[in-house]
Motif scaffolding. Structure first.
Motif, mmCIF file in Angstrom:
data_model
loop_
_atom_site.group_PDB
_atom_site.id
_atom_site.type_symbol
_atom_site.label_atom_id
_atom_site.label_comp_id
_atom_site.label_asym_id
_atom_site.label_seq_id
_atom_site.Cartn_x
_atom_site.Cartn_y
_atom_site.Cartn_z
ATOM 1 N N GLY A 97 0.798 -1.218 0.000
ATOM 2 C CA GLY A 97 0.000 0.000 0.000
ATOM 3 C C GLY A 97 0.832 1.270 0.000
ATOM 4 N N ARG A 98 2.069 1.172 -0.441
ATOM 5 C CA ARG A 98 2.943 2.346 -0.392
ATOM 6 C C ARG A 98 2.416 3.461 -1.290
ATOM 7 N N ARG A 99 2.738 4.666 -0.871
ATOM 8 C CA ARG A 99 2.327 5.854 -1.619
ATOM 9 C C ARG A 99 3.511 6.807 -1.724
ATOM 10 N N GLU A 100 3.431 7.688 -2.686
ATOM 11 C CA GLU A 100 4.466 8.692 -2.871
ATOM 12 C C GLU A 100 4.634 9.511 -1.591
ATOM 13 N N LEU A 101 5.847 9.780 -1.226
ATOM 14 C CA LEU A 101 6.232 10.604 -0.088
ATOM 15 C C LEU A 101 6.012 9.954 1.289
ATOM 16 N N ASP A 102 5.852 8.625 1.360
ATOM 17 C CA ASP A 102 5.749 7.937 2.653
ATOM 18 C C ASP A 102 7.068 7.975 3.420
ATOM 19 N N GLN A 103 8.175 8.131 2.703
ATOM 20 C CA GLN A 103 9.530 8.159 3.253
ATOM 21 C C GLN A 103 9.939 6.829 3.885
ATOM 22 N N LEU A 104 9.557 5.727 3.262
ATOM 23 C CA LEU A 104 9.956 4.407 3.757
ATOM 24 C C LEU A 104 11.478 4.299 3.746
ATOM 25 N N GLY A 105 12.031 3.916 4.883
ATOM 26 C CA GLY A 105 13.472 3.737 4.999
ATOM 27 C C GLY A 105 14.193 4.908 5.622
ATOM 28 N N THR A 106 13.463 5.886 6.169
ATOM 29 C CA THR A 106 14.099 7.013 6.850
ATOM 30 C C THR A 106 15.028 6.518 7.946
ATOM 31 N N ASP A 107 14.619 5.481 8.642
ATOM 32 C CA ASP A 107 15.460 4.787 9.616
ATOM 33 C C ASP A 107 15.192 3.302 9.434
ATOM 34 N N VAL A 108 16.231 2.489 9.493
ATOM 35 C CA VAL A 108 16.119 1.048 9.287
ATOM 36 C C VAL A 108 16.999 0.335 10.298
ATOM 37 N N LYS A 109 16.480 -0.738 10.876
ATOM 38 C CA LYS A 109 17.260 -1.558 11.805
ATOM 39 C C LYS A 109 17.058 -3.024 11.458
ATOM 40 N N CYS B 267 11.199 2.505 8.944
ATOM 41 C CA CYS B 267 10.338 3.645 9.261
ATOM 42 C C CYS B 267 9.759 4.266 8.000
ATOM 43 N N ALA B 268 8.532 4.761 8.127
ATOM 44 C CA ALA B 268 7.873 5.549 7.081
ATOM 45 C C ALA B 268 7.125 6.679 7.780
ATOM 46 N N PRO B 269 7.851 7.712 8.254
ATOM 47 C CA PRO B 269 7.238 8.736 9.109
ATOM 48 C C PRO B 269 6.176 9.611 8.445
ATOM 49 N N SER B 270 6.118 9.620 7.131
ATOM 50 C CA SER B 270 5.103 10.429 6.447
ATOM 51 C C SER B 270 3.955 9.589 5.899
ATOM 52 N N GLN B 271 3.882 8.339 6.299
ATOM 53 C CA GLN B 271 2.821 7.434 5.865
ATOM 54 C C GLN B 271 1.499 7.893 6.498
ATOM 55 N N ASP B 272 0.421 7.873 5.717
ATOM 56 C CA ASP B 272 -0.855 8.445 6.169
ATOM 57 C C ASP B 272 -1.883 7.444 6.676
ATOM 58 N N ASN C 161 -2.869 12.725 7.781
ATOM 59 C CA ASN C 161 -1.694 13.287 7.130
ATOM 60 C C ASN C 161 -0.430 13.177 7.993
ATOM 61 N N ASN C 162 0.580 12.483 7.478
ATOM 62 C CA ASN C 162 1.893 12.341 8.125
ATOM 63 C C ASN C 162 1.816 11.765 9.540
ATOM 64 N N ALA C 163 0.914 10.829 9.768
ATOM 65 C CA ALA C 163 0.819 10.166 11.067
ATOM 66 C C ALA C 163 1.997 9.213 11.278
ATOM 67 N N GLY C 164 2.464 8.577 10.195
ATOM 68 C CA GLY C 164 3.642 7.720 10.265
ATOM 69 C C GLY C 164 3.333 6.255 10.537
ATOM 70 N N ALA C 165 4.318 5.406 10.223
ATOM 71 C CA ALA C 165 4.189 3.962 10.426
ATOM 72 C C ALA C 165 5.563 3.319 10.437
ATOM 73 N N ILE C 166 5.609 2.099 10.945
ATOM 74 C CA ILE C 166 6.812 1.259 10.875
ATOM 75 C C ILE C 166 6.414 -0.056 10.239
ATOM 76 N N TYR C 167 7.191 -0.477 9.259
ATOM 77 C CA TYR C 167 6.959 -1.748 8.579
ATOM 78 C C TYR C 167 7.957 -2.770 9.097
ATOM 79 N N ILE C 168 7.460 -3.962 9.378
ATOM 80 C CA ILE C 168 8.299 -5.034 9.913
ATOM 81 C C ILE C 168 8.336 -6.169 8.895
ATOM 82 N N TYR C 169 9.549 -6.642 8.625
ATOM 83 C CA TYR C 169 9.769 -7.746 7.708
ATOM 84 C C TYR C 169 10.477 -8.860 8.466
ATOM 85 N N LYS C 170 10.198 -10.097 8.074
ATOM 86 C CA LYS C 170 10.841 -11.243 8.709
ATOM 87 C C LYS C 170 11.561 -12.051 7.632
#
Length: 170
Positions: free
Chosen positions: A7-19, A28-33, A43-52
């Motif tokens: 569900g990615r969208r333009e300007l979500d900023q996925l990868g601003t921080d990664v661990k 991290c995707a701090p601008s994800q809505d 608007n710009n509520a943010g999210a974190i995506y987790i992968y395994k």
């Protein structure tokens, strides 16, 4: 490895921080809505995506995390610290206290999540600075080392007694 968010969208900023910790990857995707299920736009509520990582070595999407109380322009996930069981997410412009009631511009917060036995991360607690200040940006950087957590607050201007400021105002 190139990963995308569902569900990615333009300007979500996925990868601003990664661990990466063990077979877990946090992005991290701090601008994800949108919330965890892709509805309720804030608007710009943010999210974190987790992968395994699978036993074959492939990374697969596992879970999306959002703040328990989502607010506009809080940038949840601007920073994060994580290991395979704990995750701490920063929302450096969150203006609300832990109850989500008192508003103070740009004070910031962090949210704690723990991985449960079903391998999903669940919210535990939201924390704000004990001396909430306008534009303190609490949670702008986070470090986790064992049972210690260091939290950056780049705009905070008082000392540890919450009295003396570097600009002479108190």
């Amino acid at each position: 490895v190139y990963l995308t968010a569902p569900g990615r969208r333009e300007l979500d900023q996925l990868g601003t921080d990664v661990k990466i910790s063990g077979n877990w990857l946090f992005a991290c995707a701090p601008s994800q809505d949108f919330n965890e299920v892709g509805t309720d736009s804030v608007n710009n509520a943010g999210a974190i995506y987790i992968y395994k990582q699978t036993t074959a070595g492939h990374w697969t999407f596992h879970q999306k995390l959002c703040a328990k109380i989502r607010q506009e322009k809080t940038y949840f996930g601007e920073s994060l610290a994580a290991d395979s069981i704990h995750l701490i997410a920063g929302a450096f412009q969150d203006p609300y206290d832990t109850a989500g009631v008192q508003f103070l511009t740009g004070t910031g917060s962090i949210s704690f999540f723990n991985r449960d036995t079903s391998t999903f991360f669940s919210p535990i607690q939201k924390v704000t600075a004990p001396d909430r200040q306008v534009w303190a940006n609490f949670g702008g950087d986070i470090e986790l080392k064992g049972n210690l957590v260091a939290i950056g607050s780049g705009g905070n201007y008082t000392d540890s007694n919450f009295t003396d400021s570097i600009d002479g105002l108190s």
